[in-house]
Write a protein that holds these residues in place. Sequence first.
Motif, PDB file in Angstrom:
ATOM      1  N   PRO A  71       0.829  -1.203   0.000  1.00 20.67           N
ATOM      2  CA  PRO A  71       0.000   0.000   0.000  1.00 20.67           C
ATOM      3  C   PRO A  71       0.867   1.258   0.000  1.00 20.67           C
ATOM      4  O   PRO A  71       1.912   1.303   0.649  1.00 20.67           O
ATOM      5  N   GLN A  72       0.405   2.282  -0.704  1.00 16.02           N
ATOM      6  CA  GLN A  72       1.148   3.531  -0.811  1.00 16.02           C
ATOM      7  C   GLN A  72       0.575   4.635   0.070  1.00 16.02           C
ATOM      8  O   GLN A  72       1.317   5.476   0.545  1.00 16.02           O
ATOM      9  N   ASP A  73      -0.739   4.648   0.260  1.00 14.31           N
ATOM     10  CA  ASP A  73      -1.360   5.763   0.983  1.00 14.31           C
ATOM     11  C   ASP A  73      -2.275   5.291   2.111  1.00 14.31           C
ATOM     12  O   ASP A  73      -3.148   6.012   2.564  1.00 14.31           O
ATOM     13  N   GLU A  78      -5.667  -1.497   6.464  1.00 16.09           N
ATOM     14  CA  GLU A  78      -6.678  -0.731   5.709  1.00 16.09           C
ATOM     15  C   GLU A  78      -6.779  -1.248   4.284  1.00 16.09           C
ATOM     16  O   GLU A  78      -7.876  -1.339   3.724  1.00 16.09           O
ATOM     17  N   GLU A  79      -5.659  -1.611   3.690  1.00 14.88           N
ATOM     18  CA  GLU A  79      -5.667  -2.132   2.316  1.00 14.88           C
ATOM     19  C   GLU A  79      -6.360  -3.487   2.258  1.00 14.88           C
ATOM     20  O   GLU A  79      -7.132  -3.755   1.339  1.00 14.88           O
ATOM     21  N   VAL A  80      -6.113  -4.338   3.231  1.00 13.15           N
ATOM     22  CA  VAL A  80      -6.788  -5.632   3.274  1.00 13.15           C
ATOM     23  C   VAL A  80      -8.302  -5.424   3.326  1.00 13.15           C
ATOM     24  O   VAL A  80      -9.057  -6.066   2.578  1.00 13.15           O
ATOM     25  N   PRO A  97       1.876  -9.916  16.196  1.00 10.51           N
ATOM     26  CA  PRO A  97       1.531  -8.922  17.210  1.00 10.51           C
ATOM     27  C   PRO A  97       2.413  -7.665  17.157  1.00 10.51           C
ATOM     28  O   PRO A  97       1.954  -6.584  17.516  1.00 10.51           O
ATOM     29  N   ASP A  98       3.654  -7.789  16.685  1.00 12.58           N
ATOM     30  CA  ASP A  98       4.541  -6.621  16.631  1.00 12.58           C
ATOM     31  C   ASP A  98       4.297  -5.742  15.405  1.00 12.58           C
ATOM     32  O   ASP A  98       5.003  -4.772  15.172  1.00 12.58           O
ATOM     33  N   GLY A  99       3.289  -6.076  14.581  1.00 16.03           N
ATOM     34  CA  GLY A  99       2.956  -5.259  13.418  1.00 16.03           C
ATOM     35  C   GLY A  99       3.593  -5.730  12.126  1.00 16.03           C
ATOM     36  O   GLY A  99       3.277  -5.222  11.058  1.00 16.03           O
ATOM     37  N   THR A 100       4.512  -6.686  12.192  1.00 21.18           N
ATOM     38  CA  THR A 100       5.133  -7.201  10.979  1.00 21.18           C
ATOM     39  C   THR A 100       4.210  -8.237  10.340  1.00 21.18           C
ATOM     40  O   THR A 100       3.132  -8.534  10.845  1.00 21.18           O
ATOM     41  N   GLY A 101       4.628  -8.801   9.224  1.00 23.92           N
ATOM     42  CA  GLY A 101       3.872  -9.841   8.555  1.00 23.92           C
ATOM     43  C   GLY A 101       3.065  -9.343   7.370  1.00 23.92           C
ATOM     44  O   GLY A 101       3.141  -8.183   6.982  1.00 23.92           O
ATOM     45  N   TRP A 102       2.297 -10.250   6.788  1.00 20.95           N
ATOM     46  CA  TRP A 102       1.547  -9.976   5.579  1.00 20.95           C
ATOM     47  C   TRP A 102       0.251 -10.773   5.603  1.00 20.95           C
ATOM     48  O   TRP A 102       0.039 -11.617   6.460  1.00 20.95           O
ATOM     49  N   ARG A 117       3.233  -4.734   4.382  1.00 22.38           N
ATOM     50  CA  ARG A 117       3.149  -3.457   5.084  1.00 22.38           C
ATOM     51  C   ARG A 117       3.553  -2.326   4.144  1.00 22.38           C
ATOM     52  O   ARG A 117       4.348  -2.505   3.232  1.00 22.38           O
ATOM     53  N   SER A 118       3.020  -1.149   4.405  1.00 18.37           N
ATOM     54  CA  SER A 118       3.411   0.042   3.647  1.00 18.37           C
ATOM     55  C   SER A 118       4.846   0.425   4.007  1.00 18.37           C
ATOM     56  O   SER A 118       5.391  -0.043   5.012  1.00 18.37           O
ATOM     57  N   ALA A 119       5.461   1.280   3.209  1.00 24.26           N
ATOM     58  CA  ALA A 119       6.817   1.758   3.514  1.00 24.26           C
ATOM     59  C   ALA A 119       6.849   2.466   4.861  1.00 24.26           C
ATOM     60  O   ALA A 119       7.793   2.306   5.637  1.00 24.26           O
ATOM     61  N   ALA A 120       5.810   3.236   5.156  1.00 28.75           N
ATOM     62  CA  ALA A 120       5.753   3.949   6.444  1.00 28.75           C
ATOM     63  C   ALA A 120       5.698   2.954   7.600  1.00 28.75           C
ATOM     64  O   ALA A 120       6.362   3.154   8.622  1.00 28.75           O
TER      65      ALA A 120
END
Length: 127
Positions: A71-73, A78-80, A97-102, A117-120
């Motif tokens: 995702p870019q924006d 949110e993209e899922v 749980p740490d926010g990583t993954g796909w 994950r987005s670049a941000a």
Amino acid sequence: MSSLIRHVTIDSTDPYALAGFWARALDASLADDDLPGDPEAVVTAAGTTLLFVTVADRKLAKNRVHLDLQPQDRSRDEEVERLLSLGATVQGDHRRPDGTGWVTMHDPEGNEFCVERSAAERARTRS
């Protein structure tokens, strides 16, 4: 000069419908001359062109090649949700749980793709 990839070709039972899903998913454009019932359809997105061609056989096994979306924006989550609203389904949830993954998803004809994950989001977890 070596060869360049002109487009990524995806087999489909309904190229126009599947190309429409991917055009919406990638905020891209469907070729002006593509119409319902055509044997192929083209989606032009930033950085790539996808060609959907008619193949009567339904998909029976896991893809040997798949697309990874970043995702870019918006965030990965949110993209899922956005892709689910367009007709995709979740095949496997690999978020940690740490926010990583796909998240591995299926398009309307069952082709696998992943949402990363987005670049941000990647930048936040490195610090």
